[in-house]
Design an enzyme around this catalytic site. Structure first.
Site, PDB file in Angstrom:
ATOM      1  CG  ASP A 152      -1.851   5.825   0.687  1.00 13.00           C
ATOM      2  OD1 ASP A 152      -1.773   6.208   1.869  1.00 13.00           O
ATOM      3  OD2 ASP A 152      -0.854   5.549  -0.018  1.00 13.00           O
ATOM      4  CG  HIS A 203       2.444   4.437  -1.486  1.00 16.93           C
ATOM      5  ND1 HIS A 203       2.362   5.480  -0.577  1.00 16.93           N
ATOM      6  CD2 HIS A 203       3.680   4.508  -2.037  1.00 16.93           C
ATOM      7  CE1 HIS A 203       3.507   6.140  -0.578  1.00 16.93           C
ATOM      8  NE2 HIS A 203       4.314   5.573  -1.459  1.00 16.93           N
ATOM      9  CG  ASP A 248       0.423   8.917   0.671  1.00 10.99           C
ATOM     10  OD1 ASP A 248      -0.749   8.877   0.250  1.00 10.99           O
ATOM     11  OD2 ASP A 248       1.016   7.915   1.100  1.00 10.99           O
ATOM     12  CG  HIS A 269       1.227  -0.771   1.960  1.00  9.40           C
ATOM     13  ND1 HIS A 269       0.825  -0.741   0.643  1.00  9.40           N
ATOM     14  CD2 HIS A 269       1.677   0.482   2.246  1.00  9.40           C
ATOM     15  CE1 HIS A 269       1.026   0.472   0.143  1.00  9.40           C
ATOM     16  NE2 HIS A 269       1.527   1.230   1.099  1.00  9.40           N
TER      17      HIS A 269
END
Length: 314
Positions: free
Chosen positions: A159, A161, A243, A122
């Protein structure tokens, strides 16, 4: 030829406030899950500032360093914190994935898994966010291209996200094909299919909440895997966030542990076809400790088996 496993105790020094999901127990769980595997175990070295500057300006690095507190925590956005050991830990993360690239490209290991924290995908050019400080997987890609004179590197980010930081850091890099699957809507809100990069080299695969492993397998088979195949990478990097597991508390995808093994095998198939099996994977998210441990073990088991099979066939 074996799988290399990079980690370092310094990564435990990046302490978060009590109750924060990105906790040092994550690495404890991953290390325990891999403890009995036959792996080449190596310390993640500290990155040099010049390594980090492949993607982040010196002013940003100095700003992060200056914000590190002498004790307690310093909050730099809504969910990203610094502790006294955070800079050391983040530099181990960058150093670990770059060292893994060096080792695999030199033939010292078939492939590698880097378990460090904080995560990195990120972190944008001059913005720390989403638990992340430095974009380690993007830095590793640039390291492979510039230091090892590669022409084509692929990154697969599974991931849950979107890897907005990796996308930002590599937006104008035609030598990297970046593919991200992620739940949408979900933090950080980016990753729509129309976000394709300056050279149409970015692939975003949004998945709706509730998507299953079967949905993921169909979507990857139709979209991401064929495009990575057509790119014919000389090295494949993985942002390995676990996740998307159905037990993870931060999202709503319904993947099982076996889905991570399937996806790892598909990526290894592409690596076998195009780049002598050369894969370097770096830990990103995963916040249910039991699901994280089981999924990381399944992921590394596939890497290890593929490395052994490649050695046995030579």
């Amino acid at each position: 030829m074996t799988t290399a496993f990079f980690t370092h105790p310094d990564c435990d020094l990046h302490q978060e406030p009590p109750g924060h999901p990105e906790q040092s127990a994550r690495l404890v769980a991953v290390r325990a899950a891999l403890a009995d595997m036959d792996l080449l175990r190596l310390d993640a070295p500290l990155a040099r500032e010049a390594d980090v500057m492949r993607c982040h300006p010196a002013q940003y690095i100095a700003r992060i360093r200056a914000a590190v507190p002498a004790q307690g925590w310093a909050q730099i956005d809504g969910d990203t914190y610094l502790a006294p050991g955070s800079m050391q830990a983040a530099l181990r993360g960058v150093g670990g994935v770059c060292a893994a690239v060096d080792l695999v490209l030199a033939g010292g290991a078939a492939n590698a898994f880097v378990a460090t924290r904080p995560p990195g995908h990120h972190a944008e050019r001059d913005t720390a966010m989403g638990f992340c400080l430095f974009g380690s997987i993007a830095i590793a890609a640039k390291h492979a291209l510039d230091h090892h004179a590669l022409s084509r590197v692929a990154i697969v980010d599974f991931d849950v996200h979107h890897g907005n930081g990796t996308q930002d850091l590599l937006w104008d890099e035609p030598r990297v094909r970046f593919a991200s699957s992620h739940q949408m809507p979900l933090y950080p809100g980016s990753g729509a299919t129309h976000e394709v990069g300056a050279h149409r080299q970015i692939i975003n695969l949004p998945l709706p909440p509730g998507s299953t492993g079967a949905d993921m397998r169909a979507a990857y088979s139709a979209h991401i895997l064929p495009q990575i195949d057509a790119f014919a990478p000389e090295l494949i990097l993985i942002s390995a966030g676990f996740d998307a597991h159905r037990d993870d508390p931060l999202a709503n995808l319904n993947w099982a542990t076996t889905d991570f093994a399937w996806l790892t095998a598909q990526i290894c198939d592409l690596a076998d076809r195009h780049c002598a099996g050369r894969v370097v994977s770096a830990l990103e998210g995963g916040y249910d400790l039991r699901a994280l441990a089981a999924s990381a073990a399944a992921h590394v088991t596939v890497l290890k088996d593929r490395g052994h099979d490649r050695y046995a066939s030579q």
